[in-house]
Design a protein around this motif. Sequence first.
Motif, PDB file in Angstrom:
ATOM      1  N   SER A  36     -13.760 -44.657  28.075  1.00  0.00           N
ATOM      2  CA  SER A  36     -14.171 -43.463  27.328  1.00  0.00           C
ATOM      3  C   SER A  36     -15.309 -42.719  28.006  1.00  0.00           C
ATOM      4  CB  SER A  36     -14.602 -43.851  25.902  1.00  0.00           C
ATOM      5  OG  SER A  36     -15.730 -44.710  25.949  1.00  0.00           O
ATOM      6  N   PHE A  37     -15.367 -41.437  27.700  1.00  0.00           N
ATOM      7  CA  PHE A  37     -16.523 -40.586  27.971  1.00  0.00           C
ATOM      8  C   PHE A  37     -17.089 -40.158  26.623  1.00  0.00           C
ATOM      9  CE2 PHE A  37     -15.362 -38.649  32.400  1.00  0.00           C
ATOM     10  CZ  PHE A  37     -15.856 -39.794  33.009  1.00  0.00           C
ATOM     11  N   PHE A  78     -14.684 -32.335  32.701  1.00  0.00           N
ATOM     12  CA  PHE A  78     -14.630 -33.736  32.283  1.00  0.00           C
ATOM     13  C   PHE A  78     -13.226 -34.297  32.444  1.00  0.00           C
ATOM     14  CE2 PHE A  78     -18.305 -32.107  29.909  1.00  0.00           C
ATOM     15  CZ  PHE A  78     -19.252 -33.079  30.206  1.00  0.00           C
ATOM     16  N   ALA A  82     -11.923 -37.466  34.583  1.00  0.00           N
ATOM     17  CA  ALA A  82     -11.393 -38.560  33.777  1.00  0.00           C
ATOM     18  C   ALA A  82     -10.166 -39.199  34.418  1.00  0.00           C
ATOM     19  CB  ALA A  82     -11.038 -38.050  32.379  1.00  0.00           C
ATOM     20  N   PHE A  90     -11.930 -39.291  24.929  1.00  0.00           N
ATOM     21  CA  PHE A  90     -13.181 -38.536  24.850  1.00  0.00           C
ATOM     22  C   PHE A  90     -13.741 -38.666  23.441  1.00  0.00           C
ATOM     23  CE2 PHE A  90     -11.964 -35.120  28.245  1.00  0.00           C
ATOM     24  CZ  PHE A  90     -12.227 -36.043  29.240  1.00  0.00           C
ATOM     25  N   ILE A  92     -16.550 -36.555  21.514  1.00  0.00           N
ATOM     26  CA  ILE A  92     -17.288 -35.315  21.743  1.00  0.00           C
ATOM     27  C   ILE A  92     -18.120 -34.972  20.512  1.00  0.00           C
ATOM     28  CG2 ILE A  92     -17.089 -32.908  22.446  1.00  0.00           C
ATOM     29  CD1 ILE A  92     -14.208 -33.566  23.374  1.00  0.00           C
ATOM     30  N   THR A 107      -6.854 -38.516  26.202  1.00  0.00           N
ATOM     31  CA  THR A 107      -6.628 -37.734  27.414  1.00  0.00           C
ATOM     32  C   THR A 107      -5.294 -38.138  28.042  1.00  0.00           C
ATOM     33  OG1 THR A 107      -7.739 -39.339  28.853  1.00  0.00           O
ATOM     34  CG2 THR A 107      -9.109 -37.647  27.846  1.00  0.00           C
TER      35      THR A 107
END
Length: 322
Positions: A36-37, A78, A82, A90, A92, A107
Amino acid sequence: MARLHNKKKKAFVKPAVKKQQQAGVDHITGDKVPKSFVFARGKLPGPLKQLQTDLRKLMLPFTALKLKEKKRNNLKDFLNVAGPMGVTHFLILSKTATTPYLRVARTPQGPTLTFKIHDYSLAIDVAKSQLRPRCPQDLFKNSPLIVLSGFGSGDQHLKLTTIMFQNIFPAIDINTVKLSSCQRIVLLNYNKETKLIDFRHYSIRLQPVGVSRKIRKFVQNHQVPDLRNLQDVSDFVTKAGYGSESEADDEAATVTLASDLGRVNRASTKSAVKLQELGPRMTLQLIKIEEGLCSGGVIFSEYGNGGGNKNKQENEEDVEED
């Protein structure tokens, strides 16, 4: 007469390398390990920035803890990073003039779930409210377990929410999982009446049933206790107050271990399961599900068509698109 020298060529021997499991692949499902981001769109106030840090820590070890963000970065930036890094989700954070939001997206093509954050408490606030906060560094070496409650009503949007959160963490095999790796748990409870989701993050620890805290500490730390004020070493065990130090054993909260876990929790003995909140703590409301990555058709909207359009405009104020 010239002398001939036999030059022996040194043979290059390739060092033996142990076969390792393919990196980034879940050995249970065969799919990519979820990564994950966690980042923000738009400017966040101080508390929400700290919430972002807390969420990154919660998602360890498969997240970018020190992900750098710049104002000029947009969502596509991003997304481009990714792919090569194997990032699958993500998280956010954003804030309109009135309300903070959390979007959880798969994603590269979605779907995207948008949650309104009604309330939240930071990890540091949760720790301050506890008499003995506990957060050892090795607690975040493994991903947390995920438990969802109240989502089985059959509604399509709740099914999608369940699938999203189940897939955001690596799967576990109860037959092969090591007990020592199960140190954290994320609990999500859906209230059908209020339509709110309670998001909690706990540490898991086991305590042998019927053993006082003094004895546990002695066995775990191998430190000689202070016996100066005692007449006999047996007083250390039978000292008054034993019952207050040893928390009441709840039969429903005890388990019989299949293997040893540490120095005090031994196989075939009963241990009490203790949960201690780590934070962050959030109260969420699902308000929208989109087919794509922060775009596309609206699968679900809590406010209907009119409210959904208004909410969409508010949520996308802080998202820059090329």
